[in-house]
Structure formats: C-alpha cells, structure tokens
Design an enzyme around this catalytic site. Structure first.
Site, PDB file in Angstrom:
ATOM      1  N   TRP A  74       0.831  -1.207   0.000  1.00 26.11           N
ATOM      2  CA  TRP A  74       0.000   0.000   0.000  1.00 26.11           C
ATOM      3  C   TRP A  74       0.864   1.255   0.000  1.00 26.11           C
ATOM      4  O   TRP A  74       0.528   2.257  -0.626  1.00 26.11           O
ATOM      5  CB  TRP A  74      -0.919   0.012   1.224  1.00 26.11           C
ATOM      6  CG  TRP A  74      -1.775   1.240   1.330  1.00 26.11           C
ATOM      7  CD1 TRP A  74      -2.996   1.452   0.769  1.00 26.11           C
ATOM      8  CD2 TRP A  74      -1.473   2.448   2.057  1.00 26.11           C
ATOM      9  NE1 TRP A  74      -3.472   2.707   1.091  1.00 26.11           N
ATOM     10  CE2 TRP A  74      -2.557   3.339   1.881  1.00 26.11           C
ATOM     11  CE3 TRP A  74      -0.389   2.852   2.839  1.00 26.11           C
ATOM     12  CZ2 TRP A  74      -2.589   4.604   2.453  1.00 26.11           C
ATOM     13  CZ3 TRP A  74      -0.410   4.123   3.407  1.00 26.11           C
ATOM     14  CH2 TRP A  74      -1.506   4.980   3.217  1.00 26.11           C
ATOM     15  N   HIS A  75       2.000   1.181   0.690  1.00 30.90           N
ATOM     16  CA  HIS A  75       2.842   2.365   0.815  1.00 30.90           C
ATOM     17  C   HIS A  75       3.564   2.731  -0.479  1.00 30.90           C
ATOM     18  O   HIS A  75       3.945   3.889  -0.656  1.00 30.90           O
ATOM     19  CB  HIS A  75       3.862   2.175   1.941  1.00 30.90           C
ATOM     20  CG  HIS A  75       3.312   2.471   3.301  1.00 30.90           C
ATOM     21  ND1 HIS A  75       2.608   1.550   4.043  1.00 30.90           N
ATOM     22  CD2 HIS A  75       3.344   3.602   4.052  1.00 30.90           C
ATOM     23  CE1 HIS A  75       2.247   2.090   5.184  1.00 30.90           C
ATOM     24  NE2 HIS A  75       2.665   3.328   5.214  1.00 30.90           N
ATOM     25  N   GLY A  76       3.788   1.776  -1.361  1.00 35.45           N
ATOM     26  CA  GLY A  76       4.464   2.138  -2.592  1.00 35.45           C
ATOM     27  C   GLY A  76       4.634   0.976  -3.533  1.00 35.45           C
ATOM     28  O   GLY A  76       4.689  -0.182  -3.116  1.00 35.45           O
TER      29      GLY A  76
ATOM     30  N   PHE B 276       2.381   8.639  -1.713  1.00 35.51           N
ATOM     31  CA  PHE B 276       1.649   7.429  -1.367  1.00 35.51           C
ATOM     32  C   PHE B 276       0.158   7.592  -1.587  1.00 35.51           C
ATOM     33  O   PHE B 276      -0.551   6.621  -1.588  1.00 35.51           O
ATOM     34  CB  PHE B 276       1.923   7.037   0.091  1.00 35.51           C
ATOM     35  CG  PHE B 276       3.395   6.923   0.390  1.00 35.51           C
ATOM     36  CD1 PHE B 276       4.220   6.207  -0.455  1.00 35.51           C
ATOM     37  CD2 PHE B 276       3.945   7.550   1.481  1.00 35.51           C
ATOM     38  CE1 PHE B 276       5.572   6.093  -0.196  1.00 35.51           C
ATOM     39  CE2 PHE B 276       5.293   7.440   1.741  1.00 35.51           C
ATOM     40  CZ  PHE B 276       6.111   6.720   0.911  1.00 35.51           C
TER      41      PHE B 276
END
Length: 458
Positions: free
Chosen positions: A319-321, A458
């Site tokens: 999800w973060h990257g 993000f």
C-alpha cells in the site's frame, strides 16, 4: 497544493474559510464540496473526473445495497462494484508500471511503461470510500441519501491528500449537523499551527541532512554519518507526517469536524507491537477492521493467524508504494511482530532499557528499507551502517544539526506536555507562542526552497 505552502496559507485557506463561515448552515456542505474539488483539482485538474466517478460509484453502490436489503446477491453485487472500482483505480494508477517492469525483467519482454501520474490522495480516499460501502453492506450505517453530503465526505479537503483516514462512521452526524463555536475554532487553529511548525521547522530542517547524504552517495560516507542520517530520516518522516495530520485535524476542527487521532508519540513505544498502535493509527485501524478481521484474525488457530499476519503486512507494505523495498519493509515488520507475538513481547515489557534499545535499532533499520527504493543502493547503505568505517564527515553534520536533533528528540516524547498545558492556560503566552510558530514557519517557507512532503507520493 499542500498545507505547508504560501499558496495554501495566504490564498486558498483565508478565502475558503471566509466563504465557508459566511455561508448559511444548510448550504455549508455544498460550499465545502466545491471548495474541496477546487483544492483537489488545483494541481491535477485532469484527474477531476476520477474523483467525480469515485463519488458517483460509491454513492450508487451504497444506495443499491440499501434498496436491496432483502436480496443478498444484489447487495453483494453492489458491494463488489464498489470494491472492484476502488481497488481497480488504485491498482491501475499506482501499480501498473510496477507489474510491467517485473514482467519485462522476468520474461525479457519489452512492454512499454504507461508512465501514469498518481492521482493525489488516491491511496487514502479509495480506502475511505470503500470502508463506507462495506459498512453500509454490514448494516453499520444507513446509506447516505444526499449526494452533496456524501460528496463532501469523500472529498473533504483537510484529509483528502494524506489522511487521517476518516471513516463515514466518524463524521456522519457532523455531516448532517455540526456546530461551530469560538473555542473549537481556537483549538483547531492551535493544532494547525503546531502541525505547521512540526512540518516546516523540524521535518524540513532535519530532513535536509538525509537529502544531502543521498546526493553525496552512500558509498563514501562513514559509519557514524550513516547512523546519523537515518536518525534524521526517522525524525523527518515522523514530524512530516504527524505534522501534516495535525494540520488536517486542526482544519477539520475549524470546519466543525472531529477527525480521529493519527499519531501518539510512537517513538516512546517499548515494542513494534506498541509502535504500530501509535503510528498512523487510522491506517492500522482500517486494516484491522477491513482486512485482518475478515481474514479470520487470530480466531482460526496459530497457523492461520500467522498466514493472516503475513497477508496483512505484505499488503501494508505494498500500500505504501509500488516498489519491492516497500514489500520487504512490510515483511520485515511481519517477522518482528511474529517474534514478539511468539515469545519476545513479555521480555520487552519487563525490561524498559532493553525495549528502548531494541526499538531504536530495529526501527532505524526499517527506515533504511523504507527510504531507499533502489535495492542495490540499500545494500550499500547497510554495508556502511555495519562497516565500522571512521571519518570526520559526521562531525560537520552533527555540529550543524545538533539543536534540531535535540528539539526533535524532545518533541517526539510527551516530556513537554505539562509545560505546554500550563502555557496554554495563559492567554498572552499562548498567543505569543503560536504567533512565533506562525511567523517562523512562514519566514522559512518564504526563504527556503526545500519543502518536501514524504507521504505525498503514497
């Protein structure tokens, strides 16, 4: 447009709040929707239709669920429409090039990259609107009938770009009826200024150390400088993101909303388990509620619980990257949290200094994984951390940043909270204190060109 910019502080914010406060109560949500769409479209007007589509799809899906309560298949179809749309949009814009790159590397193909620009805040607002539809499906809330009110919830500009992730259940009553009083507005202004100071005066200042080391290249730095730089990054990302969250919560208060807390001094934790209860709290709450518990949580035996934790932390990292370092970062925490769960947590809870050393060491390593997307460069950095290479380069940076390090270290703990509470009770001192933060922050923004926002990507 970000909150810590001259454009927002001296153009958008004063005009937006003047219009909002002068608008009659019944029209406030319409005005808020329009203002938020302007805020969203300012830098990325081409993605305006995506935001409108997101509002319409989730509004239609929730109304469809509400009107077909007696038909489970129809309800599930409307829910899947929302989930597939939100995850599909997030996946298309955020992860398409990641998958193309890996397919090319694995199969030797030459598929061209799409080169899409990530729509602002898509990681946050897709989770937010998806949770609303799921809550309607579960019967936790009634579907919003008013499209304007629902649109205002989705695109509410204080939390649109970087959270906190505000669920419909958090503010549904305030969407319909909220009161604005001077005390609440005053508290909101203070939170906003405190967040602005955290972002501009601490995160920006100390973050320039990490940026300088990046520009120098990791291969030639000494071991002390490698540790000093990653400590700077740890403080930068905390004050950058927590400061932005405070600004968002403050703006929410000024508009009549109470947003959930997002950070609670995470660096004073005694374990990674506690750290993740204090860091990005709204994301952690969302993942527990809408991923971990539906997978079965810890209710289906130890082996299944371990699998669930693996899925959750792989997803959290991804999800973060859209890079392998973020997946590795998520799996790194999975391993540490699993070890704590199996045997380490009781030991850490009994030995305070051991817990502090453990958290500082392993959390620093986690920020190396998070900060460096190039895996080969990451390997070089880890080599410098443990190569025990001397040198005098760190002395220059420590001398230049010592005051900022000291201030960041103190403010990352609740040590000064009693002092602030006493200061806040004195009106004159409070005005002087927050006035100084505002003046210094604006002076920095006018004079400096370094004003990144780490979570913007993000």
């Amino acid at each position: 447009m970000v909150f810590s910019s001259i454009l927002f502080l001296f153009r958008f914010m004063p005009i937006a709040f003047a219009v909002y406060y002068l608008t009659p109560r019944k029209q406030k949500n319409l005005v808020l929707l329009i203002l938020s769409l302007i805020f969203y479209s300012w830098g990325e007007v081409r993605y305006f239709p995506i935001m409108i589509a997101s509002i319409l799809v989730d509004y239609t899906a929730s109304r469809g669920i509400e009107s077909h309560r007696g038909d489970p298949k129809a309800c599930k179809a409307f829910l899947l429409m929302s989930v597939f749309f939100n995850l599909g949009m997030l996946g298309f814009f955020k992860y398409t090039d990641f998958f193309i790159e890996n397919i090319n590397a694995l199969l030797g193909t030459g598929i061209p990259l799409v080169g899409l620009t990530l729509p602002l805040g898509i990681s946050f607002y897709t989770f937010q609107t998806m949770s609303y539809t799921i809550d309607v499906y579960r019967g936790k809330v009634t579907a919003e009938q008013n499209l304007i009110d629902f649109g205002a919830f989705v695109v509410l500009f204080p939390q649109l770009i970087a959270g906190p992730i505000v669920r419909y259940t958090d503010i549904n009553r305030e969407l319909r009826e909220r009161k604005l009083d001077p005390g609440q507005i005053n508290d909101g202004v203070k939170l906003f200024l405190f967040g602005l100071g955290s972002k501009v005066l601490i995160a920006n200042n100390i973050g320039s150390l990490w940026t300088e080391v990046e520009q120098m290249g990791f291969a030639g730095i000494s071991t002390p400088l490698a540790w000093l730089a990653i400590l700077a990054y740890a403080f930068q990302i905390y004050f950058d993101f927590s400061g932005y969250s405070l600004m968002a919560i403050g703006l929410g208060k000024m508009l009549g909303f109470e947003f959930p807390k997002n950070f609670d001094f995470p660096y004073i934790s005694r374990s990674m388990t506690e750290f993740w209860r204090r860091w990005h709290m709204t994301l952690g709450s969302w993942i527990r509620e809408y991923l971990y518990f539906p997978l079965g949580g810890n209710r289906k035996g130890k082996a299944r619980n371990i699998l669930n934790l693996l899925i959750v932390w792989a997803a959290t990292g991804f999800w973060h990257g859209a890079d392998w370092n973020f997946i590795i970062w998520g799996l790194y925490f999975f391993v540490l949290l699993l070890i704590e769960k199996l045997f380490l947590l009781p030991v850490l809870e009994k030995h305070r200094w051991l817990a502090a050393a453990y958290l500082a060491f392993f959390l620093s390593l986690s920020w190396v994984i998070f900060a460096i997307t190039d895996l080969s460069a990451m390997g070089v950095y880890f080599t410098r951390l443990f190569a025990f290479e001397g040198g005098a380069d760190w002395i220059y940076y420590l001398r230049n940043y010592a005051v900022t390090f000291l201030l960041a270290g103190v403010l990352a703990t609740p040590a000064l909270k009693p002092v602030y509470q006493r200061l806040d009770r004195n009106r004159v001192l409070s005005v002087l204190f927050f006035g100084a933060i505002a003046f210094l922050s604006v002076a920095y923004l006018v004079d400096a060109s370094y004003n990144p926002f780490l979570y913007f990507r993000f």
